[in-house]
Design a protein around this motif. Structure first.
Motif, PDB file in Angstrom:
ATOM      1  N   GLU A 135       0.827  -1.200   0.000  1.00  0.00           N
ATOM      2  CA  GLU A 135       0.000   0.000   0.000  1.00  0.00           C
ATOM      3  C   GLU A 135       0.864   1.255   0.000  1.00  0.00           C
ATOM      4  N   GLN A 136       1.971   1.218   0.732  1.00  0.00           N
ATOM      5  CA  GLN A 136       2.884   2.359   0.746  1.00  0.00           C
ATOM      6  C   GLN A 136       3.494   2.574  -0.635  1.00  0.00           C
ATOM      7  N   LEU A 137       3.904   1.491  -1.290  1.00  0.00           N
ATOM      8  CA  LEU A 137       4.524   1.610  -2.610  1.00  0.00           C
ATOM      9  C   LEU A 137       3.547   2.168  -3.635  1.00  0.00           C
ATOM     10  N   SER A 138       2.269   1.805  -3.500  1.00  0.00           N
ATOM     11  CA  SER A 138       1.281   2.255  -4.483  1.00  0.00           C
ATOM     12  C   SER A 138       1.004   3.753  -4.389  1.00  0.00           C
ATOM     13  N   ASP A 139       1.370   4.371  -3.253  1.00  0.00           N
ATOM     14  CA  ASP A 139       1.105   5.796  -3.066  1.00  0.00           C
ATOM     15  C   ASP A 139       2.287   6.684  -3.445  1.00  0.00           C
ATOM     16  N   LEU A 140       3.406   6.102  -3.852  1.00  0.00           N
ATOM     17  CA  LEU A 140       4.587   6.897  -4.153  1.00  0.00           C
ATOM     18  C   LEU A 140       4.431   7.639  -5.477  1.00  0.00           C
ATOM     19  N   LYS A 141       5.002   8.833  -5.559  1.00  0.00           N
ATOM     20  CA  LYS A 141       4.953   9.661  -6.761  1.00  0.00           C
ATOM     21  C   LYS A 141       6.372   9.850  -7.302  1.00  0.00           C
ATOM     22  N   TYR A 142       6.485   9.859  -8.626  1.00  0.00           N
ATOM     23  CA  TYR A 142       7.792   9.949  -9.249  1.00  0.00           C
ATOM     24  C   TYR A 142       7.813  11.029 -10.325  1.00  0.00           C
ATOM     25  N   GLU A 143       9.026  11.430 -10.693  1.00  0.00           N
ATOM     26  CA  GLU A 143       9.253  12.215 -11.892  1.00  0.00           C
ATOM     27  C   GLU A 143      10.573  11.750 -12.501  1.00  0.00           C
ATOM     28  N   THR A 144      10.665  11.835 -13.828  1.00  0.00           N
ATOM     29  CA  THR A 144      11.855  11.379 -14.539  1.00  0.00           C
ATOM     30  C   THR A 144      12.443  12.534 -15.323  1.00  0.00           C
ATOM     31  N   LYS A 145      13.748  12.715 -15.178  1.00  0.00           N
ATOM     32  CA  LYS A 145      14.434  13.801 -15.879  1.00  0.00           C
ATOM     33  C   LYS A 145      15.407  13.224 -16.904  1.00  0.00           C
ATOM     34  N   LEU A 146      15.354  13.771 -18.118  1.00  0.00           N
ATOM     35  CA  LEU A 146      16.306  13.455 -19.174  1.00  0.00           C
ATOM     36  C   LEU A 146      17.148  14.704 -19.432  1.00  0.00           C
ATOM     37  N   PHE A 147      18.459  14.541 -19.493  1.00  0.00           N
ATOM     38  CA  PHE A 147      19.321  15.695 -19.736  1.00  0.00           C
ATOM     39  C   PHE A 147      20.579  15.242 -20.473  1.00  0.00           C
ATOM     40  N   PRO A 148      21.162  16.121 -21.296  1.00  0.00           N
ATOM     41  CA  PRO A 148      22.331  15.729 -22.086  1.00  0.00           C
ATOM     42  C   PRO A 148      23.589  15.665 -21.227  1.00  0.00           C
ATOM     43  N   ASP A 149      24.457  14.678 -21.513  1.00  0.00           N
ATOM     44  CA  ASP A 149      25.753  14.662 -20.847  1.00  0.00           C
ATOM     45  C   ASP A 149      26.778  15.373 -21.733  1.00  0.00           C
ATOM     46  N   LYS A 150      28.014  15.413 -21.306  1.00  0.00           N
ATOM     47  CA  LYS A 150      29.036  16.179 -22.022  1.00  0.00           C
ATOM     48  C   LYS A 150      29.380  15.579 -23.380  1.00  0.00           C
ATOM     49  N   ASN A 151      29.000  14.306 -23.607  1.00  0.00           N
ATOM     50  CA  ASN A 151      29.286  13.651 -24.887  1.00  0.00           C
ATOM     51  C   ASN A 151      28.090  13.646 -25.836  1.00  0.00           C
ATOM     52  N   GLY A 152      27.005  14.304 -25.435  1.00  0.00           N
ATOM     53  CA  GLY A 152      25.825  14.358 -26.293  1.00  0.00           C
ATOM     54  C   GLY A 152      24.870  13.205 -26.109  1.00  0.00           C
ATOM     55  N   ASN A 153      25.161  12.296 -25.170  1.00  0.00           N
ATOM     56  CA  ASN A 153      24.236  11.215 -24.860  1.00  0.00           C
ATOM     57  C   ASN A 153      23.175  11.713 -23.880  1.00  0.00           C
ATOM     58  N   VAL A 154      22.230  10.849 -23.557  1.00  0.00           N
ATOM     59  CA  VAL A 154      21.108  11.251 -22.709  1.00  0.00           C
ATOM     60  C   VAL A 154      21.178  10.527 -21.373  1.00  0.00           C
ATOM     61  N   ASP A 155      21.336  11.286 -20.297  1.00  0.00           N
ATOM     62  CA  ASP A 155      21.258  10.727 -18.946  1.00  0.00           C
ATOM     63  C   ASP A 155      19.802  10.721 -18.495  1.00  0.00           C
ATOM     64  N   ILE A 156      19.457   9.670 -17.746  1.00  0.00           N
ATOM     65  CA  ILE A 156      18.076   9.486 -17.288  1.00  0.00           C
ATOM     66  C   ILE A 156      18.094   9.260 -15.783  1.00  0.00           C
ATOM     67  N   ALA A 157      17.257   9.975 -15.069  1.00  0.00           N
ATOM     68  CA  ALA A 157      17.159   9.804 -13.616  1.00  0.00           C
ATOM     69  C   ALA A 157      15.699   9.859 -13.208  1.00  0.00           C
ATOM     70  N   MET A 158      15.199   8.755 -12.633  1.00  0.00           N
ATOM     71  CA  MET A 158      13.853   8.739 -12.073  1.00  0.00           C
ATOM     72  C   MET A 158      13.965   8.988 -10.579  1.00  0.00           C
ATOM     73  N   MET A 159      13.184   9.937 -10.095  1.00  0.00           N
ATOM     74  CA  MET A 159      13.283  10.352  -8.705  1.00  0.00           C
ATOM     75  C   MET A 159      11.947  10.234  -8.000  1.00  0.00           C
ATOM     76  N   LEU A 160      12.043   9.925  -6.722  1.00  0.00           N
ATOM     77  CA  LEU A 160      10.853   9.949  -5.882  1.00  0.00           C
ATOM     78  C   LEU A 160      10.470  11.404  -5.648  1.00  0.00           C
ATOM     79  N   LYS A 161       9.243  11.740  -5.951  1.00  0.00           N
ATOM     80  CA  LYS A 161       8.777  13.116  -5.815  1.00  0.00           C
ATOM     81  C   LYS A 161       8.077  13.264  -4.478  1.00  0.00           C
ATOM     82  N   LYS A 162       8.655  14.092  -3.622  1.00  0.00           N
ATOM     83  CA  LYS A 162       8.125  14.261  -2.278  1.00  0.00           C
ATOM     84  C   LYS A 162       6.907  15.169  -2.287  1.00  0.00           C
ATOM     85  N   ASN A 163       5.838  14.689  -1.688  1.00  0.00           N
ATOM     86  CA  ASN A 163       4.641  15.490  -1.519  1.00  0.00           C
ATOM     87  C   ASN A 163       4.837  16.409  -0.307  1.00  0.00           C
ATOM     88  N   LYS A 164       4.866  17.717  -0.547  1.00  0.00           N
ATOM     89  CA  LYS A 164       5.165  18.677   0.524  1.00  0.00           C
ATOM     90  C   LYS A 164       4.142  18.644   1.651  1.00  0.00           C
TER      91      LYS A 164
END
Length: 278
Positions: free
Chosen positions: A69-98
């Motif tokens: 039940e705790q896992l089902s309530d978690l919120k996420y966001e995923t960020k894509l951003f370029p690295d120094k070589n032009g590839n794409v870094d991907i990071a999925m983060m837990l989004k904290k509900n304030k």
């Protein structure tokens, strides 16, 4: 008669040419792109046999139900951003509900790693580059962000770098199959932009025996029965060819097994959704 046939031939030729139009799916990430992300588990009902035979699950069901039940309530966001070589870094983060001051076991562990729950890297052509992460992590990166490295036309198919089922050396398989198909279903127009519609149809199955009596350790009456696991992922996604990113991704991953490990047997469904933030 020839005058009548000529327009018809031209129409057929044009239709065939449009149908075989090839497109090149490439990530075009010049700055940080953020996706609203759903990665939500839905615990499905166990079979009657699983419920009757799963002795450990009976004792620990309350604890695991609370965790699920705790896992089902978690919120996420995923960020894509370029690295120094032009590839794409991907990071999925837990989004904290304030507004939520409570902390779960999972959110507490995530906080220790900067709230990062998934990380990977792909080339602009969509090739998986983060070979150095665990296979379970790379499976998710491939399923969500891998693209065909060659131009494709409607109806073309390719596969992903995924192995969804993982057993150890004690397992002896007697039945197995694997389907790994991703298909360009359509190319459409949306507000003047070309959109590639992609369908995913991935499934793995294995059935066999654990050679060291492991099953008897976790539940009664199972030592002489076949252990099986089936995993599948079905999804539909839309990729904006001009902008170079998903404008939507909607998928479902299903797990079905009679393997019981500390009460974690049964069926599970995970919903995945990616929506770019405006």
């Amino acid at each position: 008669m020839k005058k009548l046939l000529l327009p018809f031939i031209l129409i057929v030729f044009t239709a065939n040419a449009q149908q075989r139009e090839t497109v090149d799916l490439k990530w075009k990430i010049a700055d940080t792109l953020t996706y609203k992300t759903v990665m939500q588990d839905v615990i499905l009902e166990k079979s009657k046999e699983q419920t009757e035979n799963d002795s450990i699950a009976e004792k620990m069901s309350g604890m695991f139900k609370a965790m699920q039940e705790q896992l089902s309530d978690l919120k996420y966001e995923t960020k894509l951003f370029p690295d120094k070589n032009g590839n794409v870094d991907i990071a999925m983060m837990l989004k904290k509900n304030k507004t939520d001051t409570t902390e779960t076991l999972f959110s507490g562990m995530a906080k220790m790693t900067g709230n990062i729950v998934l990380r990977g890297k792909v080339s602009p052509q969509g090739e998986l580059l983060s070979f150095y992460y665990k296979s379970a992590q790379n499976n998710l990166i491939s399923i969500l962000f891998e693209l065909p490295t060659k131009p494709v036309a409607i109806g073309d198919e390719w596969d992903l770098k995924v192995d969804m089922i993982s057993m150890d050396q004690n397992f002896k398989a007697d039945t197995l199959y694997k389907k790994n198909v991703v298909r360009l279903k359509d190319i459409k127009r949306n507000n003047g932009n070309k959109i590639a519609v992609i369908e995913y149809d991935i499934e793995e199955f294995v059935s066999g025996d654990f050679g060291n009596g492991m099953m008897a350790m976790f539940s009664k009456d199972k030592a002489d029965k076949k252990t099986f696991m089936r995993m599948s992922h079905k999804a539909t996604a839309e990729f904006d060819l001009e902008k170079g990113y998903w404008i939507s991704y909607d998928g479902i991953m299903d797990v079905e097994t009679n393997f019981s490990l500390m009460g974690m047997s049964g069926n599970k469904r995970t919903e995945f959704k990616l929506t770019p933030e405006k």
